[in-house]
Design an enzyme around this catalytic site. Structure first.
Site, PDB file in Angstrom:
ATOM      1  N   VAL A 135       0.814  -1.225   0.000  1.00 41.73           N
ATOM      2  CA  VAL A 135       0.000   0.000   0.000  1.00 41.73           C
ATOM      3  C   VAL A 135       0.842   1.267   0.000  1.00 41.73           C
ATOM      4  O   VAL A 135       0.326   2.357  -0.268  1.00 41.73           O
ATOM      5  CB  VAL A 135      -0.985   0.040   1.194  1.00 41.73           C
ATOM      6  CG1 VAL A 135      -2.012  -1.066   1.098  1.00 41.73           C
ATOM      7  CG2 VAL A 135      -0.231   0.002   2.520  1.00 41.73           C
ATOM      8  N   TYR A 157       3.811   5.842  15.122  1.00 47.37           N
ATOM      9  CA  TYR A 157       2.579   5.056  15.013  1.00 47.37           C
ATOM     10  C   TYR A 157       1.364   5.880  15.435  1.00 47.37           C
ATOM     11  O   TYR A 157       0.367   5.959  14.703  1.00 47.37           O
ATOM     12  CB  TYR A 157       2.680   3.807  15.890  1.00 47.37           C
ATOM     13  CG  TYR A 157       1.401   2.990  15.909  1.00 47.37           C
ATOM     14  CD1 TYR A 157       1.088   2.136  14.862  1.00 47.37           C
ATOM     15  CD2 TYR A 157       0.509   3.084  16.980  1.00 47.37           C
ATOM     16  CE1 TYR A 157      -0.086   1.403  14.867  1.00 47.37           C
ATOM     17  CE2 TYR A 157      -0.664   2.355  16.992  1.00 47.37           C
ATOM     18  CZ  TYR A 157      -0.960   1.519  15.931  1.00 47.37           C
ATOM     19  OH  TYR A 157      -2.129   0.805  15.932  1.00 47.37           O
ATOM     20  N   LYS A 201      -1.753   7.130  12.937  1.00 45.62           N
ATOM     21  CA  LYS A 201      -3.146   6.750  13.173  1.00 45.62           C
ATOM     22  C   LYS A 201      -4.018   7.980  13.412  1.00 45.62           C
ATOM     23  O   LYS A 201      -5.212   7.981  13.099  1.00 45.62           O
ATOM     24  CB  LYS A 201      -3.236   5.775  14.348  1.00 45.62           C
ATOM     25  CG  LYS A 201      -2.666   4.390  14.054  1.00 45.62           C
ATOM     26  CD  LYS A 201      -3.452   3.692  12.943  1.00 45.62           C
ATOM     27  CE  LYS A 201      -3.014   2.272  12.725  1.00 45.62           C
ATOM     28  NZ  LYS A 201      -3.820   1.554  11.706  1.00 45.62           N
ATOM     29  N   THR A 231      -7.019  -2.511  22.509  1.00 44.36           N
ATOM     30  CA  THR A 231      -6.106  -3.650  22.506  1.00 44.36           C
ATOM     31  C   THR A 231      -6.845  -4.878  21.973  1.00 44.36           C
ATOM     32  O   THR A 231      -7.783  -5.373  22.593  1.00 44.36           O
ATOM     33  CB  THR A 231      -5.597  -3.924  23.932  1.00 44.36           C
ATOM     34  OG1 THR A 231      -4.992  -2.720  24.438  1.00 44.36           O
ATOM     35  CG2 THR A 231      -4.563  -5.023  23.931  1.00 44.36           C
TER      36      THR A 231
END
Length: 251
Positions: free
Chosen positions: A57, A157, A161, A189
């Protein structure tokens, strides 16, 4: 026939999504960097006509080629679910601070999580602008880490996001005239192979004390949210983020 394209669909939450959408009657295209895993995933799906296509991607050419193959050989994409993502984690097992984060790690994480999501959305909208579909749906995967500033997630990260949350809102505005809704899911989680690379099961008991529902999430918990967001019944929901975290984050 509804065609569902799922990035990162060969494992973890993406595989669970492929299984659910196939069971619900969609023709599923599993898009994943691991071509063999894609083929194995497709072979085990309910129904027929599913395909596995190798896709990185983070590569613009790969994204364009993958959509060309789907649109010409399978059919117009009605559902795009963006599960592809990476979670960089150092061998030390300790979350790197901002001052310890390299430009290389930042760019690599963003190239998959944020740029990859952007490019698949862009390609979907380009094709649907030429050939509309009824009840088009795009669902992106963010993370509760982006909403709370992260616990174990690195700066790269968490920020990638967070970018997905903002992109979802913008895309929802631009996709609406095409009859396409765009939403996000922010999992907490979730018990996947990716989680277990950073959190051994012996730590579960202590961790669930932070979660009101008192358990680690399952891929099916996220997939249930996906199934709603891609349904006809969710036609009035767009630009939203559905939290699936057991109550760990409440507004």
């Amino acid at each position: 026939m509804k065609v569902a394209a799922i990035t990162g669909g060969a494992g973890g939450m993406g595989l669970a999504a492929a299984q659910r959408l196939a069971a619900d009657g969609a023709t599923v295209v599993v898009l994943d960097r691991n071509a063999q895993a894609s083929e194995r995933a497709v072979a085990a799906l309910t129904g027929s006509g599913h395909r596995g296509i190798m896709l990185d991607v983070s590569c613009e050419g790969d994204v364009a080629t993958a959509f060309e193959q789907i649109e010409t050989k399978v059919g117009p994409v009605s559902i795009l679910a963006n599960f592809a993502g990476i979670f960089p984690w150092p061998k030390s097992g300790v979350r790197p601070r901002i001052v310890e984060t390299s430009i290389e790690e930042w760019e690599r994480t963003f190239s998959v999580n944020a740029l990859g999501t952007f490019m698949t959305i862009r390609e979907m909208l380009r094709w649907r602008g030429r050939k509309p579909v009824e009840h088009g749906r795009i669902v992106n995967i963010s993370s509760s880490a982006a909403q709370i500033g992260g616990y174990n997630g690195s700066a790269a990260y968490v920020s990638s996001k967070g970018a997905i949350l903002s992109l979802t809102k913008l895309a929802a505005r631009e996709a609406a005239p095409l009859g396409i809704t765009v939403n996000a899911i922010a999992p907490g989680t979730i018990d996947t192979p990716l989680l277990r690379t950073v959190m051994p099961t012996e730590k579960d008991a202590a961790y669930v004390e932070k979660i009101p529902i008192a358990r680690i999430g399952r891929p099916d918990d996220v997939v249930a949210a996906l199934a709603y967001l891609v349904s006809v019944e969710a036609s009035y929901v767009t630009g939203a983020c559905l939290d699936v975290n057991g109550g760990m984050r409440m507004q």
